[in-house]
Enzyme design. Structure first.
Site, PDB file in Angstrom:
ATOM      1  CE  LYS A   1       7.518   0.126  17.638  1.00  0.00           C
ATOM      2  NZ  LYS A   1       6.828   1.286  17.092  1.00  0.00           N
TER       3      LYS A   1
ATOM      4  CG  HIS B   1      -3.257  -0.555  12.566  1.00  0.00           C
ATOM      5  ND1 HIS B   1      -4.236   0.059  11.828  1.00  0.00           N
ATOM      6  CD2 HIS B   1      -2.121   0.150  12.351  1.00  0.00           C
ATOM      7  CE1 HIS B   1      -3.699   1.091  11.182  1.00  0.00           C
ATOM      8  NE2 HIS B   1      -2.415   1.168  11.487  1.00  0.00           N
TER       9      HIS B   1
ATOM     10  CB  ALA C   1       4.463  15.245   8.476  1.00  0.00           C
TER      11      ALA C   1
ATOM     12  CB  THR D   1      -4.878  -6.990  11.489  1.00  0.00           C
ATOM     13  OG1 THR D   1      -3.822  -7.418  10.629  1.00  0.00           O
ATOM     14  CG2 THR D   1      -5.985  -6.408  10.649  1.00  0.00           C
TER      15      THR D   1
ATOM     16  CD  GLU E   1       7.731   0.112   7.820  1.00  0.00           C
ATOM     17  OE1 GLU E   1       8.228   0.677   8.796  1.00  0.00           O
ATOM     18  OE2 GLU E   1       6.497  -0.057   7.685  1.00  0.00           O
TER      19      GLU E   1
ATOM     20  CB  SER F   1       1.969  -2.183  21.680  1.00  0.00           C
ATOM     21  OG  SER F   1       2.809  -2.579  20.607  1.00  0.00           O
TER      22      SER F   1
ATOM     23  NE  ARG G   1       0.481   1.741   4.356  1.00  0.00           N
ATOM     24  CZ  ARG G   1       1.730   2.172   4.428  1.00  0.00           C
ATOM     25  NH1 ARG G   1       2.424   2.392   3.341  1.00  0.00           N
ATOM     26  NH2 ARG G   1       2.322   2.389   5.604  1.00  0.00           N
ATOM     27  CB  VAL G   2       0.808   4.426  -1.753  1.00  0.00           C
ATOM     28  CG1 VAL G   2       1.347   5.837  -1.574  1.00  0.00           C
ATOM     29  CG2 VAL G   2       1.555   3.719  -2.866  1.00  0.00           C
TER      30      VAL G   2
HETATM   31  P1  0O2 Z   1       0.312   2.529   9.348  1.00  0.00           P
HETATM   32  O1  0O2 Z   1      -1.118   2.895   9.473  1.00  0.00           O
HETATM   33  O2  0O2 Z   1       0.512   1.054   9.366  1.00  0.00           O
HETATM   34  O3  0O2 Z   1       0.989   3.191   8.203  1.00  0.00           O
HETATM   35  P2  0O2 Z   1       8.558   5.178  15.672  1.00  0.00           P
HETATM   36  O4  0O2 Z   1       8.095   6.537  16.080  1.00  0.00           O
HETATM   37  O5  0O2 Z   1       9.980   5.080  15.250  1.00  0.00           O
HETATM   38  O6  0O2 Z   1       8.108   4.113  16.651  1.00  0.00           O
HETATM   39  P3  0O2 Z   1       8.014   4.663  12.912  1.00  0.00           P
HETATM   40  O7  0O2 Z   1       9.113   5.546  12.501  1.00  0.00           O
HETATM   41  O8  0O2 Z   1       6.753   4.785  12.108  1.00  0.00           O
HETATM   42  O9  0O2 Z   1       7.613   4.884  14.410  1.00  0.00           O
HETATM   43  O10 0O2 Z   1       8.529   3.211  12.835  1.00  0.00           O
HETATM   44  P4  0O2 Z   1       7.925   1.878  13.405  1.00  0.00           P
HETATM   45  O11 0O2 Z   1       7.733   1.953  14.871  1.00  0.00           O
HETATM   46  O12 0O2 Z   1       8.830   0.830  12.896  1.00  0.00           O
HETATM   47  O13 0O2 Z   1       6.474   1.757  12.754  1.00  0.00           O
HETATM   48  C1  0O2 Z   1       6.290   1.552  11.410  1.00  0.00           C
HETATM   49  C2  0O2 Z   1       5.011   0.776  11.173  1.00  0.00           C
HETATM   50  O14 0O2 Z   1       5.054  -0.445  11.912  1.00  0.00           O
HETATM   51  C3  0O2 Z   1       3.745   1.450  11.644  1.00  0.00           C
HETATM   52  O15 0O2 Z   1       3.309   2.364  10.698  1.00  0.00           O
HETATM   53  C4  0O2 Z   1       2.811   0.264  11.808  1.00  0.00           C
HETATM   54  O16 0O2 Z   1       2.369  -0.200  10.545  1.00  0.00           O
HETATM   55  C5  0O2 Z   1       3.743  -0.785  12.378  1.00  0.00           C
HETATM   56  N1  0O2 Z   1       3.726  -0.723  13.850  1.00  0.00           N
HETATM   57  C6  0O2 Z   1       4.694  -0.222  14.642  1.00  0.00           C
HETATM   58  N2  0O2 Z   1       4.352  -0.342  15.939  1.00  0.00           N
HETATM   59  C7  0O2 Z   1       3.145  -0.926  15.974  1.00  0.00           C
HETATM   60  C8  0O2 Z   1       2.268  -1.342  17.044  1.00  0.00           C
HETATM   61  O17 0O2 Z   1       2.536  -1.171  18.225  1.00  0.00           O
HETATM   62  N3  0O2 Z   1       1.090  -1.946  16.668  1.00  0.00           N
HETATM   63  C9  0O2 Z   1       0.753  -2.143  15.361  1.00  0.00           C
HETATM   64  N4  0O2 Z   1      -0.414  -2.744  15.101  1.00  0.00           N
HETATM   65  N5  0O2 Z   1       1.567  -1.767  14.340  1.00  0.00           N
HETATM   66  C10 0O2 Z   1       2.744  -1.171  14.638  1.00  0.00           C
HETATM   67  P5  0O2 Z   1       2.339   3.560  11.103  1.00  0.00           P
HETATM   68  O18 0O2 Z   1       2.709   4.752  10.316  1.00  0.00           O
HETATM   69  O19 0O2 Z   1       2.339   3.752  12.580  1.00  0.00           O
HETATM   70  O20 0O2 Z   1       0.918   3.082  10.720  1.00  0.00           O
END
Ligand code: 0O2
Length: 271
Positions: A113, A156, A57, A153, A140, A115, A46-47
């Site tokens: 993490k 999230h 941001a 899922t 990524e 969580s 996905r984008v």
């Molecule tokens: P989306 O909606 O999936 O695009 P940071 O501030 O460094 O922790 P960063 O830079 O976004 O965050 O990197 P990180 O932590 O590796 O997270 C990247 C993506 O991993 C997230 O994108 C989520 O898809 C997934 N992710 C990370 N942590 C969690 C979590 O605790 N639970 C779930 N379900 N997914 C997680 P986005 O942009 O957050 O969301």
């Protein structure tokens, strides 16, 4: 900002996601064609939506001009594996590729993490060809098991529902579910080799059956009807035995019969 400008920014990422998904799907296909167990079960891509980019941001105080360099997951690929061991295999496959350059790794398998989130993330550089020439961008790749994906899922969705403030009683339940998922993956790993053997032999059987059916179809054109019926009955009898060796032997016999007909037609053509 103008929607049109967003389109210009996101277009190459859309192309990257399409290409990457296609490449991983093709890899899966290659494994299947060779009758081999594939460490990849499914690929999604996905984008990131514009609102999600803006949200990130804002949260991370990233100025607009740095969005493409500092938001690393505008293009996102998710690789779903059956077993934990397959995750490392997939990461190795990516490391060995010449079209994907690894920028960094986030190992949430060894260090989950808070969580309870577990997954293996690779940030890669990937180049797409656009009308303005090549563009090197970041993507990524999240690699996780089916069980980890199930948990992530749901979690999230909960994050979204509660806008990041999941109530304590739900957090406790989701955290114990994360532990159950870890145990499930561990249990499944203990039977991994048996499952892979079973999958390999069923892939092999499917390949042999396809060859036999192809052979029978070709024989239809040259052999007489009575002989074909005999061959078909024999195939059904052997198939019912569920014995791979007998199927292989039968397939070789069909090859010999087909070869005989081929030689015969060459001889009669020469006369
Ligand atoms: P989306 O909606 O999936 O695009 P940071 O501030 O460094 O922790 P960063 O830079 O976004 O965050 O990197 P990180 O932590 O590796 O997270 C990247 C993506 O991993 C997230 O994108 C989520 O898809 C997934 N992710 C990370 N942590 C969690 C979590 O605790 N639970 C779930 N379900 N997914 C997680 P986005 O942009 O957050 O969301």
């Amino acid at each position: 900002m103008e929607i049109q400008l967003w389109r210009e920014i996101l277009n190459p990422y859309e192309l990257a996601v399409k290409e990457l998904v296609l490449k991983f799907e093709h890899m899966k296909e290659e494994y299947r064609e060779n009758g081999l167990y594939c460490p990849l079960e499914r690929v999604d891509g996905r984008v990131k939506s514009i609102s999600s980019i803006l949200e990130k941001a804002q949260k991370k105080k990233i100025p607009f001009e740095n969005i493409e360099t500092e938001i690393e997951d505008i293009a996102g690929i998710r690789l779903i594996c059956q077993f934990v061991e397959d995750i490392e295999k997939m990461a190795d496959i990516i490391r060995g590729r010449s079209d994907m350059e690894i920028k960094s790794v986030k190992d949430y398998l060894t260090n989950a993490k808070p969580s309870g989130y577990r997954s293996y993330h690779l940030i890669i550089y990937y180049t797409v060809e656009t009308v303005n020439g090549p563009k090197k961008l970041q993507a990524e790749i999240q690699i996780r098991t089916m069980a980890m994906n199930f948990w992530a899922t749901i979690e999230h969705d909960l994050q979204y529902k509660y806008k990041g403030n999941i109530p304590e009683y739900v957090r406790v339940r989701i955290s114990s579910a994360a532990e159950a998922i870890r145990m499930l993956d561990k249990e499944m790993s203990s039977v991994r080799s048996e499952i892979i053997d079973a999958q390999n032999s069923s892939l092999l059987q499917a390949g042999i059956v396809a060859e036999i059916l192809n052979n029978i179809q070709n024989l239809y054109k040259v052999a007489n009807k009575r002989e074909i019926i005999k061959i078909q009955d024999e195939f059904y009898r052997i198939y019912a035995l569920n014995d791979l060796e007998q199927l292989e032997r039968f397939n070789k016999e069909l090859d010999i019969i087909a070869e005989g007909y081929r030689a015969q037609s060459i001889r009669s053509g020469a006369l």
